[in-house]
Write an enzyme that holds these catalytic residues in place. Structure first.
Site, short mmCIF file in Angstrom:
data_model
loop_
_atom_site.label_atom_id
_atom_site.label_comp_id
_atom_site.label_asym_id
_atom_site.label_seq_id
_atom_site.Cartn_x
_atom_site.Cartn_y
_atom_site.Cartn_z
CE1 TYR A 110 -4.04 1.98 0.71
CE2 TYR A 110 -2.46 3.43 1.77
CZ TYR A 110 -3.70 3.21 1.24
OH TYR A 110 -4.61 4.23 1.20
CD1 TRP A 112 -1.65 7.48 -0.68
CD2 TRP A 112 -1.54 9.53 -1.62
NE1 TRP A 112 -2.91 8.05 -0.65
CE2 TRP A 112 -2.87 9.30 -1.21
CE3 TRP A 112 -1.23 10.74 -2.23
CZ2 TRP A 112 -3.88 10.24 -1.39
CZ3 TRP A 112 -2.24 11.67 -2.41
CH2 TRP A 112 -3.55 11.41 -2.00
N1 LIG Z 1 -1.74 18.37 3.35
C1 LIG Z 1 -2.18 17.11 3.24
N2 LIG Z 1 -3.38 16.88 2.66
C2 LIG Z 1 -3.83 15.59 2.55
C3 LIG Z 1 -3.07 14.49 2.99
C4 LIG Z 1 -1.81 14.77 3.59
O1 LIG Z 1 -1.10 13.86 4.03
N3 LIG Z 1 -1.40 16.08 3.70
N4 LIG Z 1 -3.54 13.21 2.84
C5 LIG Z 1 -4.61 12.99 1.85
C6 LIG Z 1 -5.29 11.70 2.07
S1 LIG Z 1 -4.45 10.28 1.70
C7 LIG Z 1 -6.58 11.60 2.50
S2 LIG Z 1 -7.31 10.06 2.62
C8 LIG Z 1 -7.35 12.78 2.85
C9 LIG Z 1 -8.09 12.54 4.17
O2 LIG Z 1 -9.06 13.48 4.38
P1 LIG Z 1 -9.85 13.44 5.78
O3 LIG Z 1 -9.98 12.05 6.24
O4 LIG Z 1 -11.10 14.21 5.65
O5 LIG Z 1 -8.86 14.32 6.66
P2 LIG Z 1 -8.35 14.28 8.15
O6 LIG Z 1 -7.39 15.42 8.21
O7 LIG Z 1 -7.88 12.93 8.52
O8 LIG Z 1 -9.63 14.57 9.02
C10 LIG Z 1 -10.37 15.78 8.92
C11 LIG Z 1 -11.00 16.13 10.24
O9 LIG Z 1 -11.98 15.16 10.62
C12 LIG Z 1 -12.25 15.38 11.99
N5 LIG Z 1 -12.76 14.16 12.57
C13 LIG Z 1 -12.06 13.04 12.88
N6 LIG Z 1 -12.89 12.11 13.42
C14 LIG Z 1 -14.13 12.65 13.46
C15 LIG Z 1 -15.41 12.19 13.88
O10 LIG Z 1 -15.59 11.07 14.36
N7 LIG Z 1 -16.46 13.03 13.72
C16 LIG Z 1 -16.34 14.27 13.18
N8 LIG Z 1 -17.43 15.00 13.01
N9 LIG Z 1 -15.14 14.73 12.80
C17 LIG Z 1 -14.05 13.95 12.92
C18 LIG Z 1 -10.93 15.79 12.61
O11 LIG Z 1 -11.14 16.86 13.51
C19 LIG Z 1 -10.05 16.15 11.41
O12 LIG Z 1 -9.41 17.39 11.54
O13 LIG Z 1 -6.51 13.91 3.00
C20 LIG Z 1 -5.65 14.10 1.87
N10 LIG Z 1 -5.04 15.41 1.98
N1 LIG Z 2 -3.30 7.32 12.54
C1 LIG Z 2 -3.62 7.45 11.26
N2 LIG Z 2 -2.94 6.75 10.34
C2 LIG Z 2 -3.24 6.89 9.05
C3 LIG Z 2 -4.26 7.77 8.62
C4 LIG Z 2 -4.99 8.48 9.61
O1 LIG Z 2 -5.93 9.24 9.32
N3 LIG Z 2 -4.62 8.30 10.93
N4 LIG Z 2 -4.52 7.91 7.30
C5 LIG Z 2 -4.26 6.78 6.43
C6 LIG Z 2 -4.35 7.16 5.01
S1 LIG Z 2 -5.82 7.88 4.52
C7 LIG Z 2 -3.36 6.91 4.12
S2 LIG Z 2 -3.67 7.21 2.46
C8 LIG Z 2 -2.09 6.28 4.52
C9 LIG Z 2 -0.86 6.80 3.73
O2 LIG Z 2 0.19 5.94 3.90
P1 LIG Z 2 1.39 5.80 2.83
O3 LIG Z 2 0.87 6.02 1.46
O4 LIG Z 2 2.11 4.54 3.10
O5 LIG Z 2 2.29 7.03 3.28
P2 LIG Z 2 3.44 7.84 2.53
O6 LIG Z 2 4.17 8.57 3.58
O7 LIG Z 2 2.85 8.63 1.42
O8 LIG Z 2 4.38 6.69 1.96
C10 LIG Z 2 4.91 6.69 0.68
C11 LIG Z 2 6.34 6.16 0.73
O9 LIG Z 2 6.79 5.97 -0.61
C12 LIG Z 2 8.12 6.47 -0.74
N5 LIG Z 2 8.31 6.84 -2.15
C13 LIG Z 2 8.01 7.99 -2.78
N6 LIG Z 2 8.31 7.92 -4.08
C14 LIG Z 2 8.81 6.69 -4.31
C15 LIG Z 2 9.31 6.02 -5.47
O10 LIG Z 2 9.30 6.52 -6.57
N7 LIG Z 2 9.74 4.73 -5.30
C16 LIG Z 2 9.74 4.11 -4.10
N8 LIG Z 2 10.18 2.86 -4.04
N9 LIG Z 2 9.28 4.73 -2.99
C17 LIG Z 2 8.82 5.99 -3.08
C18 LIG Z 2 8.18 7.63 0.23
O11 LIG Z 2 9.52 7.92 0.57
C19 LIG Z 2 7.33 7.11 1.39
O12 LIG Z 2 8.12 6.43 2.31
O13 LIG Z 2 -1.87 6.49 5.91
C20 LIG Z 2 -2.95 6.04 6.73
N10 LIG Z 2 -2.54 6.19 8.12
MO LIG Z 3 -5.66 8.47 2.29
#
Ligand SMILES: Nc1nc2c(c(=O)[nH]1)N[C@H]1C(S)=C(S)[C@@H](COP(=O)(O)OP(=O)(O)OC[C@H]3O[C@@H](n4cnc5c(=O)[nH]c(N)nc54)[C@H](O)[C@@H]3O)O[C@H]1N2
Ligand SMILES: Nc1nc2c(c(=O)[nH]1)N[C@H]1C(S)=C(S)[C@@H](COP(=O)(O)OP(=O)(O)OC[C@H]3O[C@@H](n4cnc5c(=O)[nH]c(N)nc54)[C@H](O)[C@@H]3O)O[C@H]1N2
Ligand SMILES: [Mo]
Length: 773
Positions: A110, A112
């Site tokens: 898994y 990004w």
């Molecule tokens: N800058 C930046 N942007 C990102 C990402 C990043 O790593 N950096 N990651 C991207 C990814 S992979 C994803 S999946 C999206 C995720 O997008 P989201 O899942 O929407 O984002 P989060 O920041 O996890 O959560 C948003 C808010 O939900 C609220 N929240 C949490 N639990 C609850 C609950 O039970 N009830 C209510 N009402 N509110 C709650 C929290 O206060 C939190 O600040 O964001 C994307 N955007």
């Molecule tokens: N507690 C908590 N945990 C969460 C979440 C949360 O809301 N709360 N959110 C979850 C969500 S929505 C998401 S999407 C996941 C994200 O989890 P991940 O997608 O696993 O997180 P990233 O840090 O984006 O990891 C990408 C990795 O790929 C490496 N990489 C980048 N480019 C390349 C490349 O070209 N080649 C190789 N081989 N490697 C590369 C980067 O250095 C990095 O280590 O985390 C989840 N984890």
């Molecule tokens: Mo995500």
């Protein structure tokens, strides 16, 4: 001086090169109205001391191979030449494949990774492992896993990120937005695969100027757009379903629900209504009932229900809300509530999932745009596992798991191949995960940097970053293709993931099938031409590849009049039925009823999370910990760059908590704290805030996992919340991540250990081994 265009998940930008060809800075993409704040971060890290300069192997793996798995993460690494490393990897793949079969290779990897369609490392891995005979893949995702599993039963669709109302319709028609889980502009910096124009900020500005009223239902006041007047309904985490039920109950008791829509477009309102009114279980889901669970007053609930019924209302539910125990329910209940308002399919009404979760939600896109992508090819292994349950898979081979109406048996994983993700970021309950990660005989990782995954691997191969290769950006929620130019030569001995697998497939005898005799530019041309043909069938005339490559960007036209979500179904459900058994929105699912899952009943329902502020466990662990997405990086990516480091306090990821909770623990701003529960403990620095309700703490995800010792249960020093999260599934239906369902206690940490997250491991060169490429 020269500038070259590149692209990332956080946008298109240009890299400036000085006369020696070295990176001198970045400039934003001229057309992007709001470039992401951390554009300079990747160029900054390209030559960081954290780069992996050459292939490495963990010391005792070299000597004792697979018998040393418990040593993973505890040892020095020995430098290898590429030849040695590739021979080692090919040898292990062959050994494991012949001893244990293909279903013992985990390639679900898994993550990004980086933007760019050709060098998308998890796809490249899958293509390679598929041709090698197959691999165990993952099912679902961490972002919206619960939604991905429930929505097919309710709407007959699984395109979750596209279940959104287009911005122009919101501006023009919506009068009230009720946001469960809020909306956060920081998240709109990002798009999976990369946005081109960051437009969400400006769309929100137009929404504000149109006088749309906003209600932010969230434990955090600032889960809303700065500069917009917003009514904040503070809610206890994980209780959104109870609030939605209270609203639904208020609609029925005031006879404000749209009976006709429910009759013509939905199936199963009656059994759901029996539940809502307490006929089936003796508990009416009244506003007073909802108030006791959520902390929102009954009067507010009644008043909000009236407002929602009397005006064009868009209900938005964030993805975070479903990343919780029983996360299927808030999604199903959002649809049920919107159905009761009867505005689904009308412009600006109905529901949207993940507004502002990523840049492209709500974008007006032409339908069915093709995207240049690397063909994955077949995977002969059909045994796949839910991505949120990977620890169980590794710890309990052969065990059975109820999942989405069937039973799956866990494979016996002997080899993990992980590229493009950070398992010590995305997995929950890291102490248990570390034990699981140490079970298989071999762990192979490709990484540009010494991330936790690399440090805890056996064989580490150095991967290039996007700046070291040519590629094409084309995201799912975007109307653009953008050229990503190679900016510099690979750093040290790093190689592209694609080329590493080409070399391996050579050794394993299928190079031709894998690489198809194309080099990088040959592949880019090939996948572009493929899309160009597909686009021509839809009536788009794309330039030939060389022209596109010279132009740098291709833009598909924006549709003039975006359709409301589910508009044709609303207009004529007979001619445009949904792909559900009834062709209608299923508020009661016969199929789910047949599964007999207590944790996912056949209609939306309030089910207590396994821990929450209303549960007995709150006596011991009285703080609900929410781990949201970071503002200054992408997950754990770029954590070592200056933008992310500047956001830390005393080098640790800061944790926000309500001032009252802090005072009662004698904590003041900036104090070092230990955040803990029965699953683990991490160190953080406290920020006092009245923007989060009492009983709730907030920490951004992404601090590189940094245990005091490399042992399961060790104190984590850097602020990685996943040492306290739980790795159970949302339900037997979705088996998805419950990262937002966590209770903890917080106490002052008197003696805080130093952070070493950004120290590379000890590496040695074997005497007499002159490792060369
Ligand atoms: N800058 C930046 N942007 C990102 C990402 C990043 O790593 N950096 N990651 C991207 C990814 S992979 C994803 S999946 C999206 C995720 O997008 P989201 O899942 O929407 O984002 P989060 O920041 O996890 O959560 C948003 C808010 O939900 C609220 N929240 C949490 N639990 C609850 C609950 O039970 N009830 C209510 N009402 N509110 C709650 C929290 O206060 C939190 O600040 O964001 C994307 N955007
Ligand atoms: N507690 C908590 N945990 C969460 C979440 C949360 O809301 N709360 N959110 C979850 C969500 S929505 C998401 S999407 C996941 C994200 O989890 P991940 O997608 O696993 O997180 P990233 O840090 O984006 O990891 C990408 C990795 O790929 C490496 N990489 C980048 N480019 C390349 C490349 O070209 N080649 C190789 N081989 N490697 C590369 C980067 O250095 C990095 O280590 O985390 C989840 N984890
Ligand atoms: Mo995500």
């Amino acid at each position: 001086m020269k500038t070259l265009q590149t692209a990332s998940h956080w946008g298109v930008y240009n890299v400036v090169l000085d006369d020696t060809g070295e990176i001198a800075g970045t400039t934003p993409f001229a057309r992007d109205p709001r470039p992401a704040g951390f554009n300079p971060a990747l160029p900054e890290l390209v030559r960081s001391p954290l780069r992996i300069d050459r292939p490495y192997v963990r010391e005792s793996f070299l000597r004792h191979r697979q018998k040393s798995n418990a040593q993973r993460g505890r040892e020095r690494f020995v430098a290898l030449s590429w030849d040695q490393a590739l021979a080692l990897v090919a040898g292990e793949l062959t050994r494991v494949r012949s001893d244990h079969g293909h279903a013992s290779i985990y390639g679900g990897s898994y993550g990004w990774a980086s933007a760019g369609r050709l060098h998308h490392s998890p796809s490249v891995l899958k293509r390679f492992l598929g041709l090698n005979g197959g691999y165990v893949d993952k099912l679902g995702n961490h972002s919206f896993g619960a939604a991905l599993h429930i929505v097919p039963y309710v709407l007959g669709r699984s395109d979750i990120a596209q279940l959104a109302t287009a911005w122009p319709l919101i501006v023009k028609h919506t009068r009230l937005i009720v946001m469960f889980g809020g909306a956060h502009l920081k998240n709109t910096q990002i798009e999976s695969g990369g946005t081109v124009l960051h437009e969400a900020v400006d769309w929100f500005g137009k929404v504000r100027d149109a006088g749309v009223k906003i209600v932010n239902v969230s434990p955090a006041r600032d889960d809303a757009i700065q500069g917009m007047t917003t009514r904040w309904l503070p809610i206890r985490p994980n209780t959104d379903v109870a609030l939605m039920l209270g609203l639904a109950n208020a609609l029925v008791s005031q006879n404000l629900h749209d009976r006709e829509f429910l009759a013509t477009h939905c199936r199963g309102f009656e059994p759901f209504e029996d539940y809502l009114l307490g006929r089936s279980d003796g508990v009416p889901k009244s506003p007073a009932w909802a108030s006791a669970i959520t902390g929102v007053s009954a009067i507010e609930i009644e008043e909000l229900a009236r407002r929602m019924a009397h005006t064009r209302t868009l209900i938005t539910t964030s993805w975070s809300v479903q990343r919780a125990d029983h996360g299927e329910q808030p999604i199903w209940m959002t649809i049920a509530l919107a159905a009761m308002l009867g505005q689904i399919g009308l412009p600006g009404g109905g529901f949207t999932f993940g507004l502002a979760a990523i840049a492209g939600v709500g974008a007006s896109l032409p339908k069915n745009l093709p995207r240049p992508t690397l063909p994955l090819g077949p995977n002969p292994v059909t045994q796949h596992v839910p991505v949120g349950r990977i620890s169980d898979v590794l710890l309990h081979p052969g065990r059975e798991l109820d999942y989405d109406g069937r039973t799956i048996r866990f494979p016996d994983i002997r080899l993990i191949y992980s590229v493009g993700g950070n398992p010590f970021h995305h997995n929950t309950n890291l102490n248990r995960f570390l034990e699981a990660w140490r079970r298989p005989e071999v762990v192979i990782v490709h990484e540009p940097w010494w991330t936790p995954a690399a440090k805890f691997a056996d064989i580490v191969l150095p991967a290039t970053t996007t700046l070291e290769r040519n590629d094409i950006q084309a995201a799912e929620l975007s109307r653009f293709y953008a050229v990503m130019r190679k900016v510099i030569d690979p750093v040290d001995l790093a190689r592209n993931d694609f080329d590493i697998f080409a070399e391996l497939s050579d050794r394993l005898g299928f190079r031709r099938a894998y690489a198809e005799d194309r080099d990088e530019m040959g592949w880019l041309r090939h996948i572009y031409d493929h899309s160009r043909l597909a686009a021509a069938e839809l009536g788009y005339e794309l330039p030939i590849f060389d022209v596109f490559w010279a132009d740098g960007i291709y833009e598909f036209p924006e549709p003039a009049d975006p359709e409301p979500l589910l508009a044709s179904f609303r207009r004529d459900p007979g001619t445009h039925p949904l792909k559900t058994p009834s062709g209608k929105i299923e508020l009661y699912s016969e199929t789910i009823a047949g599964y007999g899952y207590a944790d996912c009943p056949p209609h939306p329902a309030w089910l207590e999370p396994f821990e929450w502020l209303g549960s007995p466990k709150a006596a011991r662990y009285p703080i609900h910990l929410l781990s949201n997405q970071p503002a200054v990086r992408l997950h754990s990516q770029l954590d070592a760059a200056s933008a992310s480091r500047a956001s830390k306090i005393a080098r640790r990821e800061p944790l926000r908590m309500n001032a009252v909770d802090a005072y009662s623990r004698s904590l003041k701003d900036g104090d070092t704290v230990r955040v803990f529960n029965d699953r683990g403990a991490f160190v953080s620095s406290v920020v006092l805030s009245n923007d989060v309700i009492g009983g709730v703490a907030h920490i951004a995800t992404g601090a590189w996992y940094d245990p005091l010792t490399p042992d399961s249960g060790a104190l984590e020093k850097h602020g990685n919340p996943n040492v306290v999260t739980n790795d159970k599934g949302t339900s037997r239906l979705g088996q998805s991540s419950v990262a937002q369902t966590v209770l903890v206690e917080i106490e002052r940490c008197e003696i805080a250990p130093d952070v070493s997250a950004f120290d590379p491991p000890v590496r040695i060169t074997e005497p007499g081994d002159c490792s060369r490429a």
